[in-house]
Each structure stands twice: as structure tokens, then as C-alpha cells.
Design a protein around this motif. Structure first.
Motif, PDB file in Angstrom:
ATOM      1  N   GLU A  49      24.449  75.813 -53.404  1.00  0.00           N
ATOM      2  CA  GLU A  49      23.236  75.644 -52.606  1.00  0.00           C
ATOM      3  C   GLU A  49      22.333  74.539 -53.134  1.00  0.00           C
ATOM      4  OE1 GLU A  49      19.498  78.432 -52.262  1.00  0.00           O
ATOM      5  OE2 GLU A  49      21.068  79.194 -50.949  1.00  0.00           O
ATOM      6  N   GLN A  50      22.207  74.414 -54.468  1.00  0.00           N
ATOM      7  CA  GLN A  50      21.298  73.436 -55.048  1.00  0.00           C
ATOM      8  C   GLN A  50      21.665  72.006 -54.681  1.00  0.00           C
ATOM      9  OE1 GLN A  50      18.447  73.791 -56.802  1.00  0.00           O
ATOM     10  NE2 GLN A  50      18.532  75.986 -56.400  1.00  0.00           N
ATOM     11  N   ALA A  51      22.920  71.762 -54.308  1.00  0.00           N
ATOM     12  CA  ALA A  51      23.343  70.407 -53.974  1.00  0.00           C
ATOM     13  C   ALA A  51      22.623  69.872 -52.744  1.00  0.00           C
ATOM     14  CB  ALA A  51      24.850  70.369 -53.759  1.00  0.00           C
ATOM     15  N   ARG A  52      22.096  70.753 -51.900  1.00  0.00           N
ATOM     16  CA  ARG A  52      21.440  70.331 -50.665  1.00  0.00           C
ATOM     17  C   ARG A  52      19.927  70.232 -50.804  1.00  0.00           C
ATOM     18  NH1 ARG A  52      24.384  73.903 -46.010  1.00  0.00           N
ATOM     19  NH2 ARG A  52      23.218  72.455 -44.700  1.00  0.00           N
ATOM     20  N   LYS A  53      19.413  70.472 -52.002  1.00  0.00           N
ATOM     21  CA  LYS A  53      17.967  70.433 -52.223  1.00  0.00           C
ATOM     22  C   LYS A  53      17.538  69.085 -52.801  1.00  0.00           C
ATOM     23  CE  LYS A  53      16.673  75.294 -52.741  1.00  0.00           C
ATOM     24  NZ  LYS A  53      16.064  76.299 -53.643  1.00  0.00           N
ATOM     25  N   ASP A  54      16.455  68.548 -52.260  1.00  0.00           N
ATOM     26  CA  ASP A  54      15.822  67.333 -52.769  1.00  0.00           C
ATOM     27  C   ASP A  54      14.468  67.747 -53.335  1.00  0.00           C
ATOM     28  OD1 ASP A  54      15.987  64.064 -52.311  1.00  0.00           O
ATOM     29  OD2 ASP A  54      13.943  64.856 -52.422  1.00  0.00           O
ATOM     30  N   ILE A  55      14.274  67.536 -54.619  1.00  0.00           N
ATOM     31  CA  ILE A  55      13.081  68.036 -55.304  1.00  0.00           C
ATOM     32  C   ILE A  55      12.349  66.889 -55.993  1.00  0.00           C
ATOM     33  CG2 ILE A  55      12.208  69.626 -57.065  1.00  0.00           C
ATOM     34  CD1 ILE A  55      14.759  71.273 -56.680  1.00  0.00           C
ATOM     35  N   HIS A  56      11.040  66.857 -55.803  1.00  0.00           N
ATOM     36  CA  HIS A  56      10.198  65.875 -56.475  1.00  0.00           C
ATOM     37  C   HIS A  56       8.964  66.600 -57.007  1.00  0.00           C
ATOM     38  CE1 HIS A  56       7.949  61.755 -56.387  1.00  0.00           C
ATOM     39  NE2 HIS A  56       8.271  62.152 -57.605  1.00  0.00           N
ATOM     40  N   SER A  57       8.806  66.598 -58.321  1.00  0.00           N
ATOM     41  CA  SER A  57       7.688  67.284 -58.957  1.00  0.00           C
ATOM     42  C   SER A  57       6.925  66.321 -59.849  1.00  0.00           C
ATOM     43  CB  SER A  57       8.184  68.469 -59.798  1.00  0.00           C
ATOM     44  OG  SER A  57       8.829  69.429 -58.985  1.00  0.00           O
ATOM     45  N   LYS A  58       5.605  66.474 -59.858  1.00  0.00           N
ATOM     46  CA  LYS A  58       4.738  65.666 -60.703  1.00  0.00           C
ATOM     47  C   LYS A  58       3.870  66.589 -61.554  1.00  0.00           C
ATOM     48  CE  LYS A  58       4.379  61.846 -57.376  1.00  0.00           C
ATOM     49  NZ  LYS A  58       3.435  60.996 -56.589  1.00  0.00           N
ATOM     50  N   PHE A  59       3.653  66.181 -62.805  1.00  0.00           N
ATOM     51  CA  PHE A  59       2.859  66.974 -63.737  1.00  0.00           C
ATOM     52  C   PHE A  59       1.858  66.067 -64.453  1.00  0.00           C
ATOM     53  CE2 PHE A  59       7.174  68.555 -63.452  1.00  0.00           C
ATOM     54  CZ  PHE A  59       7.012  69.894 -63.145  1.00  0.00           C
ATOM     55  N   LYS A  60       0.647  66.538 -64.576  1.00  0.00           N
ATOM     56  CA  LYS A  60      -0.368  65.838 -65.353  1.00  0.00           C
ATOM     57  C   LYS A  60      -1.114  66.865 -66.192  1.00  0.00           C
ATOM     58  CE  LYS A  60      -1.151  62.183 -61.905  1.00  0.00           C
ATOM     59  NZ  LYS A  60      -2.159  61.531 -61.029  1.00  0.00           N
ATOM     60  N   SER A  61      -1.172  66.638 -67.484  1.00  0.00           N
ATOM     61  CA  SER A  61      -1.878  67.570 -68.363  1.00  0.00           C
ATOM     62  C   SER A  61      -2.636  66.790 -69.417  1.00  0.00           C
ATOM     63  CB  SER A  61      -0.896  68.539 -69.028  1.00  0.00           C
ATOM     64  OG  SER A  61       0.035  67.825 -69.824  1.00  0.00           O
ATOM     65  N   GLY A  62      -3.740  67.357 -69.861  1.00  0.00           N
ATOM     66  CA  GLY A  62      -4.518  66.668 -70.875  1.00  0.00           C
ATOM     67  C   GLY A  62      -5.590  67.558 -71.468  1.00  0.00           C
ATOM     68  N   SER A  63      -5.922  67.281 -72.710  1.00  0.00           N
ATOM     69  CA  SER A  63      -7.009  67.973 -73.402  1.00  0.00           C
ATOM     70  C   SER A  63      -7.743  66.963 -74.269  1.00  0.00           C
ATOM     71  CB  SER A  63      -6.476  69.110 -74.289  1.00  0.00           C
ATOM     72  OG  SER A  63      -5.827  70.093 -73.522  1.00  0.00           O
ATOM     73  N   ILE A  64      -9.047  67.108 -74.344  1.00  0.00           N
ATOM     74  CA  ILE A  64      -9.855  66.244 -75.195  1.00  0.00           C
ATOM     75  C   ILE A  64     -10.980  67.093 -75.779  1.00  0.00           C
ATOM     76  CG2 ILE A  64     -11.358  65.474 -73.298  1.00  0.00           C
ATOM     77  CD1 ILE A  64     -11.418  62.714 -74.714  1.00  0.00           C
TER      78      ILE A  64
END
Length: 225
Positions: A49-64
Motif C-alpha cells: 500500500e505504501q508504494a501508492r502514497k506521496d508524502i511531503h512533510s516539513k518540520f521547524k523547531s527552535g529554542s532560545i
């Protein structure tokens, strides 16, 4: 899993004195990450099943944050710090149908933020007794937007679209007492208040440790959490 992660990260810490017995530290850490998995467009390779999935994920993290340290004498010091942290995630997933057309199956974004402040005072009363007092305040905020299509058709269901904030406050105190050179007793109390549901807790803690020799020790502790 399959897919190509692309990431870039940065961290730093700067420490400088403001007086003979005080200094300030400024620190930060963050990252920007991107993950992409492409669907297999050759239908003869759709063996799972996973062969038919198109996935795009973005992550942004930060601490100051910034921390101030003050030494009052050889027996006491003060720490005060403020920090801001944030985490953002965005997901877009598509399904490749039998006609080789892409259908949206997941669109989601999550944002969590926290502003924290902490103060700590430590004092050594004598060679046997040391006490520590402190308080922590957290301002918490979130923003979630999630839509899915669970049956692989081009029809979205809004799961959640919500945002809000609250705060968590903590106060604590603890003492360490050396009964003998090898026997130590710890006792403390910790309290919390969560503004979201107006609940609070009082949590006592106690512990006893005996150093038998340089290699072995026995300890027992109790804590209400």
C-alpha cells in the motif's frame, strides 16, 4: 521508512561575565527539516500500500534562552532563566489511484509554543545542610489544523481546527542533610497549578541514601507525583 530527509541545524551558546560574581549565558538551538517520499507511478510495482502514497512533510523547531547566574558567597547562588521554544509540523499526503491521479488524503499542521521562566536559589547553611528553592512558570500555546480522507477518495473530513493557550505554574523546595559522612537524607515538596482546568497538586518527596563504600550504596525514596 523510505524517503529522503533534508535537514539543517544550528546551535550556539555565548557566556560572558557582567561582574566578578555574575555572568549571563545566551543559547539557542534550532532546525529546519524536510521529508519527501514519492509515490511509485509504475502500477506493476504496487505490491504494498505504501508504494501508492506521496508524502511531503516539513518540520521547524527552535529554542532560545538567556540565563543569569549570581554567586552571593561561597555558600549561596541564584539562577534566573527565560526561554522560548516552538515546534511546527506540516504534512501533505496524496494517494495515487488506479487512473494515476493524485488524491489528497491528509493535510495537517501542528504548532506548539512555550514561554518559560525559572528562578532557583541554592544555599548551603553549614557542612551538613543544603537547601534549594525555586519556581517555574510556563505559558503554553497551540494551533492545530487537520483534515483527512480515510477512504482514499477526494473528500476531506475536518478533524480539528483549534487553537488556544494556558499556563502551568510550579513551586518547589528541597533540602539535603548529611546525617553522617556516608548517610544522607533528602526531603522536599513540589506544587503545581494548571490554569486550563484550575487543578493543583501538592507533592511531597523524601529519600535516604547510605554509601557503603566507594563502589556500593543503598537508597530508598518516596514521592507523590
Amino acid at each position: 521508512g523510505e524517503g529522503l530527509p533534508i535537514y539543517q541545524d544550528l546551535s550556539f551558546k555565548i557566556k560572558f561575565p557582567v561582574s566578578k560574581n555574575a555572568n549571563i549565558s545566551i543559547w539557542g538551538i534550532g532546525g529546519i527539516d524536510d521529508y519527501r517520499k514519492y509515490a511509485e507511478e509504475d502500477s506493476t510495482l504496487w505490491t504494498f500500500e505504501q508504494a501508492r502514497k506521496d508524502i511531503h512533510s516539513k518540520f521547524k523547531s527552535g529554542s532560545i534562552g538567556i540565563k543569569y547566574q549570581q554567586l552571593f558567597s561561597n555558600s549561596s547562588y541564584l539562577h534566573f532563566s527565560v526561554a522560548l521554544s516552538s515546534f511546527y509540523q506540516q504534512n501533505n499526503a496524496k494517494w495515487l489511484d488506479d487512473d494515476l491521479e493524485y488524491l489528497d488524503i491528509n493535510k495537517s499542521s501542528y504548532l506548539d509554543s512555550k514561554l518559560s521562566a525559572k528562578i532557583l536559589y541554592n544555599i548551603k547553611h553549614n557542612s551538613r545542610l543544603t537547601t534549594r528553592y525555586g519556581a517555574i512558570g510556563n505559558y503554553l500555546a497551540y494551533d492545530y489544523d487537520v483534515s483527512i480522507s480515510g477512504n482514499m477518495v477526494d473528500e476531506f473530513i475536518k478533524v480539528t481546527d483549534v487553537r488556544g493557550n494556558s499556563s502551568l505554574w510550579q513551586i518547589f523546595a528541597q533540602s539535603k542533610y548529611s546525617i553522617t559522612q556516608n548517610l544522607f537524607f533528602n526531603v522536599g515538596i513540589h506544587s503545581m497549578y494548571f490554569k486550563l482546568n484550575n487543578k493543583y497538586s501538592i507533592e511531597p518527596r523524601a529519600g535516604l541514601k547510605w554509601n557503603i563504600n566507594n563502589k556500593h550504596s543503598i537508597s530508598a525514596a518516596y514521592g507523590l507525583h
